[in-house]
Motif scaffolding. Structure first.
Motif, PDB file in Angstrom:
ATOM      1  N   GLU A  54       0.831  -1.215   0.000  1.00  0.00           N
ATOM      2  CA  GLU A  54       0.000   0.000   0.000  1.00  0.00           C
ATOM      3  C   GLU A  54       0.859   1.257   0.000  1.00  0.00           C
ATOM      4  O   GLU A  54       0.602   2.200  -0.747  1.00  0.00           O
ATOM      5  CB  GLU A  54      -0.915   0.037   1.230  1.00  0.00           C
ATOM      6  CG  GLU A  54      -2.011  -0.981   1.245  1.00  0.00           C
ATOM      7  CD  GLU A  54      -2.749  -0.991   2.587  1.00  0.00           C
ATOM      8  OE1 GLU A  54      -2.542  -0.074   3.424  1.00  0.00           O
ATOM      9  OE2 GLU A  54      -3.535  -1.929   2.801  1.00  0.00           O
ATOM     10  N   LEU A  55       1.860   1.271   0.869  1.00  0.00           N
ATOM     11  CA  LEU A  55       2.726   2.445   0.989  1.00  0.00           C
ATOM     12  C   LEU A  55       3.529   2.695  -0.284  1.00  0.00           C
ATOM     13  O   LEU A  55       3.652   3.841  -0.729  1.00  0.00           O
ATOM     14  CB  LEU A  55       3.669   2.288   2.186  1.00  0.00           C
ATOM     15  CG  LEU A  55       3.011   2.407   3.560  1.00  0.00           C
ATOM     16  CD1 LEU A  55       3.921   1.833   4.646  1.00  0.00           C
ATOM     17  CD2 LEU A  55       2.644   3.855   3.861  1.00  0.00           C
ATOM     18  N   VAL A  56       4.086   1.634  -0.865  1.00  0.00           N
ATOM     19  CA  VAL A  56       4.872   1.775  -2.085  1.00  0.00           C
ATOM     20  C   VAL A  56       4.010   2.346  -3.208  1.00  0.00           C
ATOM     21  O   VAL A  56       4.455   3.229  -3.957  1.00  0.00           O
ATOM     22  CB  VAL A  56       5.513   0.422  -2.486  1.00  0.00           C
ATOM     23  CG1 VAL A  56       6.069   0.466  -3.892  1.00  0.00           C
ATOM     24  CG2 VAL A  56       6.614   0.047  -1.489  1.00  0.00           C
ATOM     25  N   GLU A  57       2.764   1.869  -3.317  1.00  0.00           N
ATOM     26  CA  GLU A  57       1.860   2.391  -4.347  1.00  0.00           C
ATOM     27  C   GLU A  57       1.436   3.828  -4.051  1.00  0.00           C
ATOM     28  O   GLU A  57       1.461   4.686  -4.936  1.00  0.00           O
ATOM     29  CB  GLU A  57       0.622   1.507  -4.474  1.00  0.00           C
ATOM     30  CG  GLU A  57       0.899   0.193  -5.156  1.00  0.00           C
ATOM     31  CD  GLU A  57      -0.318  -0.710  -5.254  1.00  0.00           C
ATOM     32  OE1 GLU A  57      -0.294  -1.565  -6.141  1.00  0.00           O
ATOM     33  OE2 GLU A  57      -1.264  -0.562  -4.462  1.00  0.00           O
ATOM     34  N   LYS A  58       1.067   4.085  -2.811  1.00  0.00           N
ATOM     35  CA  LYS A  58       0.579   5.422  -2.443  1.00  0.00           C
ATOM     36  C   LYS A  58       1.640   6.495  -2.667  1.00  0.00           C
ATOM     37  O   LYS A  58       1.332   7.604  -3.101  1.00  0.00           O
ATOM     38  CB  LYS A  58       0.139   5.429  -0.979  1.00  0.00           C
ATOM     39  CG  LYS A  58      -0.401   6.762  -0.514  1.00  0.00           C
ATOM     40  CD  LYS A  58      -0.916   6.698   0.904  1.00  0.00           C
ATOM     41  CE  LYS A  58      -1.472   8.039   1.326  1.00  0.00           C
ATOM     42  NZ  LYS A  58      -2.056   7.996   2.675  1.00  0.00           N
ATOM     43  N   TYR A  59       2.891   6.164  -2.369  1.00  0.00           N
ATOM     44  CA  TYR A  59       3.979   7.136  -2.479  1.00  0.00           C
ATOM     45  C   TYR A  59       4.900   6.834  -3.661  1.00  0.00           C
ATOM     46  O   TYR A  59       6.099   7.104  -3.610  1.00  0.00           O
ATOM     47  CB  TYR A  59       4.765   7.193  -1.171  1.00  0.00           C
ATOM     48  CG  TYR A  59       3.944   7.719  -0.028  1.00  0.00           C
ATOM     49  CD1 TYR A  59       3.723   9.085   0.127  1.00  0.00           C
ATOM     50  CD2 TYR A  59       3.352   6.855   0.890  1.00  0.00           C
ATOM     51  CE1 TYR A  59       2.952   9.572   1.177  1.00  0.00           C
ATOM     52  CE2 TYR A  59       2.584   7.337   1.942  1.00  0.00           C
ATOM     53  CZ  TYR A  59       2.386   8.697   2.077  1.00  0.00           C
ATOM     54  OH  TYR A  59       1.626   9.181   3.114  1.00  0.00           O
TER      55      TYR A  59
ATOM     56  N   ASP B 255       5.248   8.345  -6.347  1.00  0.00           N
ATOM     57  CA  ASP B 255       5.832   9.549  -6.939  1.00  0.00           C
ATOM     58  C   ASP B 255       7.141   9.960  -6.252  1.00  0.00           C
ATOM     59  O   ASP B 255       7.910  10.732  -6.817  1.00  0.00           O
ATOM     60  CB  ASP B 255       4.823  10.698  -6.911  1.00  0.00           C
ATOM     61  CG  ASP B 255       4.329  11.011  -5.507  1.00  0.00           C
ATOM     62  OD1 ASP B 255       4.098  10.055  -4.726  1.00  0.00           O
ATOM     63  OD2 ASP B 255       4.163  12.196  -5.181  1.00  0.00           O
ATOM     64  N   LEU B 256       7.426   9.452  -5.045  1.00  0.00           N
ATOM     65  CA  LEU B 256       8.673   9.834  -4.355  1.00  0.00           C
ATOM     66  C   LEU B 256       9.910   9.243  -5.042  1.00  0.00           C
ATOM     67  O   LEU B 256      10.875   9.991  -5.197  1.00  0.00           O
ATOM     68  CB  LEU B 256       8.628   9.414  -2.884  1.00  0.00           C
ATOM     69  CG  LEU B 256       7.639  10.179  -2.002  1.00  0.00           C
ATOM     70  CD1 LEU B 256       7.686   9.660  -0.583  1.00  0.00           C
ATOM     71  CD2 LEU B 256       7.888  11.667  -2.041  1.00  0.00           C
ATOM     72  N   PRO B 257      10.102   8.046  -5.375  1.00  0.00           N
ATOM     73  CA  PRO B 257       9.425   6.832  -4.946  1.00  0.00           C
ATOM     74  C   PRO B 257       9.872   6.448  -3.541  1.00  0.00           C
ATOM     75  O   PRO B 257      11.002   6.718  -3.135  1.00  0.00           O
ATOM     76  CB  PRO B 257       9.875   5.779  -5.954  1.00  0.00           C
ATOM     77  CG  PRO B 257      11.234   6.237  -6.375  1.00  0.00           C
ATOM     78  CD  PRO B 257      11.184   7.756  -6.318  1.00  0.00           C
ATOM     79  N   LEU B 258       8.971   5.803  -2.802  1.00  0.00           N
ATOM     80  CA  LEU B 258       9.248   5.458  -1.415  1.00  0.00           C
ATOM     81  C   LEU B 258      10.249   4.309  -1.301  1.00  0.00           C
ATOM     82  O   LEU B 258      11.252   4.425  -0.629  1.00  0.00           O
ATOM     83  CB  LEU B 258       7.948   5.096  -0.702  1.00  0.00           C
ATOM     84  CG  LEU B 258       8.064   4.845   0.788  1.00  0.00           C
ATOM     85  CD1 LEU B 258       8.531   6.095   1.512  1.00  0.00           C
ATOM     86  CD2 LEU B 258       6.738   4.380   1.344  1.00  0.00           C
TER      87      LEU B 258
END
Length: 136
Positions: free
Chosen positions: A84-89, A91-94
């Motif tokens: 979830e976190l990798v997808e949500k962020y 654009d950073l990329p996280l």
């Protein structure tokens, strides 16, 4: 309690790193526990080897073996949160390691994160608090 990211551990193991002294002070004096997500071990080992050599990498593993860090495994539920976190962020990329640090903090209710990555960790909004306290 503090969750530990790759950067401070690498700086601790590399005396030439500009962040060595503040990271040494933090990781050697923080009352702990110093939670270290198991998936981050590989990244730390690789970066230490590349920047400071085999001896620094081995010294890190000795620190783990003697209990400086409390290794944390998040299992399937944690992996789902990381996704979830990798997808949500994206654009950073996280990235995986940072996502595991965040998911670990959420699971254990940790407010503090030991990181040199101010950009990513200041932009992420964890589930359990408004923002992390970033150290050192």
């Amino acid at each position: 309690m503090i969750v530990v990211d790759t950067g401070p551990v690498v700086a601790l193991g590399n005396a030439r790193d500009v962040a060595h002294e503040p990271c040494r002070c933090l990781l050697r004096t923080h009352p702990g526990p110093l939670l270290l997500p198991e998936p981050v071990l590989g990244e730390i080992g690789y970066v230490l080897w590349r920047r400071a050599g085999t001896r620094a990498e081995a010294a890190f593993h000795r620190d783990v073996a003697r209990g400086l860090y409390e290794l944390v495994s998040l299992g399937r539920e944690g992996a789902a949160r990381v996704a979830e976190l990798v997808e949500k962020y994206s654009d950073l990329p996280l990235g995986t390691a940072d996502a595991y640090v965040i998911a670990t903090a959420e699971k254990y209710g940790a407010r503090e994160v030991a990181t040199l990555d101010r950009k990513h960790f200041s932009l992420v909004r964890p589930r359990h608090i408004e923002a992390f306290t970033l150290l050192p």
